[in-house]
Every structure is written in C-alpha cells, then in structure tokens.
Design a protein around this motif. Structure first.
Motif, PDB file in Angstrom:
ATOM      1  N   PHE A  39       0.838  -1.197   0.000  1.00 25.66           N
ATOM      2  CA  PHE A  39       0.000   0.000   0.000  1.00 25.66           C
ATOM      3  C   PHE A  39       0.873   1.248   0.000  1.00 25.66           C
ATOM      4  O   PHE A  39       1.787   1.383   0.820  1.00 25.66           O
ATOM      5  CB  PHE A  39      -0.894  -0.026   1.233  1.00 25.66           C
ATOM      6  CG  PHE A  39      -1.742   1.199   1.412  1.00 25.66           C
ATOM      7  CD1 PHE A  39      -2.791   1.464   0.556  1.00 25.66           C
ATOM      8  CD2 PHE A  39      -1.496   2.072   2.450  1.00 25.66           C
ATOM      9  CE1 PHE A  39      -3.573   2.586   0.723  1.00 25.66           C
ATOM     10  CE2 PHE A  39      -2.268   3.192   2.633  1.00 25.66           C
ATOM     11  CZ  PHE A  39      -3.313   3.441   1.772  1.00 25.66           C
ATOM     12  N   THR A  40       0.615   2.166  -0.933  1.00 26.59           N
ATOM     13  CA  THR A  40       1.387   3.401  -1.033  1.00 26.59           C
ATOM     14  C   THR A  40       0.720   4.471  -0.184  1.00 26.59           C
ATOM     15  O   THR A  40      -0.188   5.163  -0.629  1.00 26.59           O
ATOM     16  CB  THR A  40       1.484   3.866  -2.495  1.00 26.59           C
ATOM     17  OG1 THR A  40       1.887   2.781  -3.320  1.00 26.59           O
ATOM     18  CG2 THR A  40       2.489   4.998  -2.633  1.00 26.59           C
ATOM     19  N   SER A  41       1.190   4.620   1.043  1.00 22.51           N
ATOM     20  CA  SER A  41       0.560   5.583   1.958  1.00 22.51           C
ATOM     21  C   SER A  41       0.829   7.024   1.551  1.00 22.51           C
ATOM     22  O   SER A  41       0.008   7.907   1.813  1.00 22.51           O
ATOM     23  CB  SER A  41       1.069   5.342   3.380  1.00 22.51           C
ATOM     24  OG  SER A  41       2.481   5.454   3.439  1.00 22.51           O
ATOM     25  N   SER A  42       1.962   7.279   0.901  1.00 22.11           N
ATOM     26  CA  SER A  42       2.293   8.655   0.513  1.00 22.11           C
ATOM     27  C   SER A  42       1.483   9.158  -0.674  1.00 22.11           C
ATOM     28  O   SER A  42       1.627  10.318  -1.062  1.00 22.11           O
ATOM     29  CB  SER A  42       3.785   8.766   0.193  1.00 22.11           C
ATOM     30  OG  SER A  42       4.163   7.860  -0.820  1.00 22.11           O
ATOM     31  N   SER A  43       0.644   8.329  -1.261  1.00 23.05           N
ATOM     32  CA  SER A  43      -0.218   8.770  -2.352  1.00 23.05           C
ATOM     33  C   SER A  43      -1.588   9.202  -1.856  1.00 23.05           C
ATOM     34  O   SER A  43      -2.468   9.486  -2.667  1.00 23.05           O
ATOM     35  CB  SER A  43      -0.387   7.649  -3.388  1.00 23.05           C
ATOM     36  OG  SER A  43      -1.058   6.536  -2.817  1.00 23.05           O
ATOM     37  N   MET A  63      -2.335  11.142   4.624  1.00 22.23           N
ATOM     38  CA  MET A  63      -0.987  11.120   5.189  1.00 22.23           C
ATOM     39  C   MET A  63      -0.213  12.387   4.860  1.00 22.23           C
ATOM     40  O   MET A  63       0.417  12.987   5.738  1.00 22.23           O
ATOM     41  CB  MET A  63      -0.221   9.899   4.681  1.00 22.23           C
ATOM     42  CG  MET A  63       1.213   9.869   5.141  1.00 22.23           C
ATOM     43  SD  MET A  63       2.171   8.553   4.400  1.00 22.23           S
ATOM     44  CE  MET A  63       3.820   9.010   4.944  1.00 22.23           C
ATOM     45  N   THR A  64      -0.240  12.799   3.599  1.00 26.27           N
ATOM     46  CA  THR A  64       0.561  13.962   3.207  1.00 26.27           C
ATOM     47  C   THR A  64       0.089  15.233   3.906  1.00 26.27           C
ATOM     48  O   THR A  64       0.908  16.061   4.318  1.00 26.27           O
ATOM     49  CB  THR A  64       0.511  14.142   1.683  1.00 26.27           C
ATOM     50  OG1 THR A  64      -0.858  14.271   1.264  1.00 26.27           O
ATOM     51  CG2 THR A  64       1.132  12.949   0.979  1.00 26.27           C
ATOM     52  N   LEU A  92       0.369  19.893   7.309  1.00 28.67           N
ATOM     53  CA  LEU A  92      -0.422  20.836   8.101  1.00 28.67           C
ATOM     54  C   LEU A  92       0.168  21.120   9.480  1.00 28.67           C
ATOM     55  O   LEU A  92       0.268  22.298   9.873  1.00 28.67           O
ATOM     56  CB  LEU A  92      -1.868  20.339   8.206  1.00 28.67           C
ATOM     57  CG  LEU A  92      -2.874  21.296   8.842  1.00 28.67           C
ATOM     58  CD1 LEU A  92      -2.927  22.599   8.057  1.00 28.67           C
ATOM     59  CD2 LEU A  92      -4.261  20.663   8.908  1.00 28.67           C
ATOM     60  N   PRO A  93       0.572  20.120  10.267  1.00 28.43           N
ATOM     61  CA  PRO A  93       1.173  20.445  11.577  1.00 28.43           C
ATOM     62  C   PRO A  93       2.463  21.243  11.458  1.00 28.43           C
ATOM     63  O   PRO A  93       2.713  22.138  12.285  1.00 28.43           O
ATOM     64  CB  PRO A  93       1.423  19.059  12.195  1.00 28.43           C
ATOM     65  CG  PRO A  93       0.498  18.138  11.497  1.00 28.43           C
ATOM     66  CD  PRO A  93       0.397  18.671  10.100  1.00 28.43           C
ATOM     67  N   LEU A  94       3.299  20.944  10.440  1.00 29.11           N
ATOM     68  CA  LEU A  94       4.529  21.712  10.248  1.00 29.11           C
ATOM     69  C   LEU A  94       4.220  23.172   9.954  1.00 29.11           C
ATOM     70  O   LEU A  94       4.770  24.098  10.580  1.00 29.11           O
ATOM     71  CB  LEU A  94       5.350  21.101   9.110  1.00 29.11           C
ATOM     72  CG  LEU A  94       6.139  19.829   9.408  1.00 29.11           C
ATOM     73  CD1 LEU A  94       6.762  19.296   8.134  1.00 29.11           C
ATOM     74  CD2 LEU A  94       7.220  20.099  10.450  1.00 29.11           C
ATOM     75  N   TRP A  95       3.326  23.398   8.993  1.00 27.96           N
ATOM     76  CA  TRP A  95       2.977  24.769   8.618  1.00 27.96           C
ATOM     77  C   TRP A  95       2.333  25.513   9.782  1.00 27.96           C
ATOM     78  O   TRP A  95       2.657  26.678  10.047  1.00 27.96           O
ATOM     79  CB  TRP A  95       2.029  24.733   7.416  1.00 27.96           C
ATOM     80  CG  TRP A  95       1.443  26.052   7.059  1.00 27.96           C
ATOM     81  CD1 TRP A  95       2.003  27.034   6.295  1.00 27.96           C
ATOM     82  CD2 TRP A  95       0.155  26.560   7.468  1.00 27.96           C
ATOM     83  NE1 TRP A  95       1.152  28.100   6.188  1.00 27.96           N
ATOM     84  CE2 TRP A  95       0.021  27.844   6.898  1.00 27.96           C
ATOM     85  CE3 TRP A  95      -0.882  26.044   8.245  1.00 27.96           C
ATOM     86  CZ2 TRP A  95      -1.116  28.603   7.087  1.00 27.96           C
ATOM     87  CZ3 TRP A  95      -2.010  26.816   8.445  1.00 27.96           C
ATOM     88  CH2 TRP A  95      -2.118  28.072   7.860  1.00 27.96           C
ATOM     89  N   LEU A  96       1.437  24.841  10.498  1.00 25.99           N
ATOM     90  CA  LEU A  96       0.747  25.492  11.603  1.00 25.99           C
ATOM     91  C   LEU A  96       1.710  25.866  12.727  1.00 25.99           C
ATOM     92  O   LEU A  96       1.605  26.947  13.320  1.00 25.99           O
ATOM     93  CB  LEU A  96      -0.357  24.561  12.129  1.00 25.99           C
ATOM     94  CG  LEU A  96      -1.363  25.170  13.120  1.00 25.99           C
ATOM     95  CD1 LEU A  96      -2.087  26.343  12.481  1.00 25.99           C
ATOM     96  CD2 LEU A  96      -2.344  24.110  13.585  1.00 25.99           C
ATOM     97  N   LEU A 131       1.709  21.515  -0.619  1.00 26.79           N
ATOM     98  CA  LEU A 131       2.694  20.497  -0.255  1.00 26.79           C
ATOM     99  C   LEU A 131       2.079  19.103  -0.308  1.00 26.79           C
ATOM    100  O   LEU A 131       2.668  18.166  -0.864  1.00 26.79           O
ATOM    101  CB  LEU A 131       3.230  20.776   1.154  1.00 26.79           C
ATOM    102  CG  LEU A 131       4.440  21.698   1.296  1.00 26.79           C
ATOM    103  CD1 LEU A 131       4.783  21.871   2.769  1.00 26.79           C
ATOM    104  CD2 LEU A 131       5.631  21.169   0.536  1.00 26.79           C
ATOM    105  N   ALA A 132       0.903  18.960   0.291  1.00 25.21           N
ATOM    106  CA  ALA A 132       0.264  17.645   0.363  1.00 25.21           C
ATOM    107  C   ALA A 132      -0.173  17.157  -1.011  1.00 25.21           C
ATOM    108  O   ALA A 132       0.052  15.993  -1.375  1.00 25.21           O
ATOM    109  CB  ALA A 132      -0.933  17.710   1.314  1.00 25.21           C
ATOM    110  N   ILE A 133      -0.803  18.046  -1.795  1.00 26.20           N
ATOM    111  CA  ILE A 133      -1.311  17.637  -3.111  1.00 26.20           C
ATOM    112  C   ILE A 133      -0.158  17.328  -4.057  1.00 26.20           C
ATOM    113  O   ILE A 133      -0.237  16.399  -4.864  1.00 26.20           O
ATOM    114  CB  ILE A 133      -2.222  18.740  -3.678  1.00 26.20           C
ATOM    115  CG1 ILE A 133      -3.490  18.868  -2.829  1.00 26.20           C
ATOM    116  CG2 ILE A 133      -2.588  18.448  -5.127  1.00 26.20           C
ATOM    117  CD1 ILE A 133      -4.374  20.034  -3.214  1.00 26.20           C
TER     118      ILE A 133
END
Length: 224
Positions: A93-97, A101-102, A107-111, A157-159
């Motif tokens: 399973f590709t979790s980074s897709s 997850m992304t 979001l926590p880093l940016w916040l 970043l996530a998209i």
C-alpha cells in the motif's frame, strides 16, 4: 471504470475495523538489517553521506543556530523516501499517495511555523506580507495575495506529493492491465516500458521527498 481503477489506492485490508494497509508506513524499519546498526558497511556509509549532505544544505537555509530543526527535516525526508519506495513494491500500500498522510505531515509543520512566527516575530511576519519596494496603492492587494499564498501552502505540499506518487502508479496499472489484451509480439515492448516507468518512478520518489523537505525548510526559514 475510474472507481475500480482508483480503488486500488484505497485502504481496504482490515481486521476488526483496523486498516492494515496503513501499517506500511512503518514497514521500512523491518527492511533495515541488524548489521546496519552494528558494523559500518557500504550502505551505511552511503546513507550517512546523504544525510550529512542534506543536513548541511538544510542548515545553510535555516542558519547555524537551528541545527536541531535541520535534523528534523532530514528525518522527514527519510520517512517520505522510505514510504515512496515501499509503494513501488508489488502488493504494498502506497501511503504517501493519500492526502490523509501527506496533509497530516504538511499541516502540523505549517501550523507550528505560523504560530511560532506570529507569537514571537509579529513585526517580521507583518513585514513579510508586503514585499520591499511595493507601491502604496498595491499594498492591500499584496497583503491579500501573500495571505492566500501562506494559507494554501500545506495544501500545495500535500497535493504535490500525493498527485506525483499516484500519477505514476496509475500509469503503471493502466499499462499492466493492457497486457492480456496485447499480442505476444508487443509483450516485450510492454515489459521494457514498464521497467522504464519503474525507473522513472524511483527517481520521482527521491525528487518528491527532497521537494517536500526543502519546501518545508524554506517555509521555516521565513519565520525568523
């Protein structure tokens, strides 16, 4: 057709309502042999060299007083890289897709950066909304544009990471599904194209991990 095609990226394997596919995010730890930690090898020295180069680059962007933060971004790069490469293995399973997850990484880093900047460096954050040399008549528009660009940063970043990882997997899946319908003479061409695409996806896995980490580092450097 599209629903069944995208369903291969959905976390459907479960036991007692526990999604087992997401356990692939920690699966990389089991691929690291015990000898990696005990005795130095060629792989150990190579990976240490890569980490050292990334640390120097991140430290240059963040400044010499933020060594701990640069190590955090090196760990972030390693985590995303492991998950990207694990997703290239069959039946993994590709979790980074997934945006789940992304976005939980971005979001926590940016916040945290935004809150830290506005609490400790309010004047600097206000000044950052208006680039130097902006005419007075354009200042309200620049503040609006800069505010919107800062708000959409975790989403971009996530998209970016999820879209780049899922695009190559979709292309590999589409070409793989064409195999039973192709003539035997074209099968070698299909295999060669799949191998080339797999090499391309390996490069994308490295590049997207680096892009995610370096953009996060740039966003952190704008705070102080």
């Amino acid at each position: 057709m599209m629903t069944s095609l995208f369903s291969i990226f959905e976390p459907s394997s479960s036991i007692f309502t526990l999604n087992l596919n997401w356990t692939s995010t920690i699966l990389g730890l089991f691929f690291v042999p015990i000898l990696y930690w005990i005795s130095p090898s060629r792989w150990t020295l190579t990976w240490s060299k890569i980490i050292h180069m990334l640390h120097l680059e991140f430290k240059t962007i963040l400044g010499p007083s933020n060594i701990g933060i640069s190590l955090m971004f090196v760990s972030l790069f390693s985590f995303i890289l492991f998950n990207n490469f694990l997703g290239l293995l069959p039946y993994v399973f590709t979790s980074s897709s997934h945006l789940t997850m992304t976005l939980s990484l971005a979001l926590p880093l940016w916040l945290s950066f935004i809150l830290f900047g506005w609490i400790n460096y309010s004047q600097h954050m206000f000044a950052h909304l208006v680039p130097q040399g902006t005419p007075s008549i354009l200042m309200p528009f620049m503040v609006l544009i800069e505010t919107i660009s800062n708000i959409i940063r975790p989403g971009t970043l996530a998209i970016r990471l999820a879209a780049n990882m899922i695009a190559g997997h979709l292309l590999l899946t589409l070409l793989g599904n064409m195999g039973p319908m192709m003539s035997p003479k074209l099968i070698p061409l299909l295999i060669i194209s799949q191998i080339l695409l797999l090499l391309l996806e390996s490069a994308v896995a490295v590049i997207q991990s680096y892009v995610f980490a370096i953009l996060s580092t740039l966003y952190a450097s704008e705070v102080n």
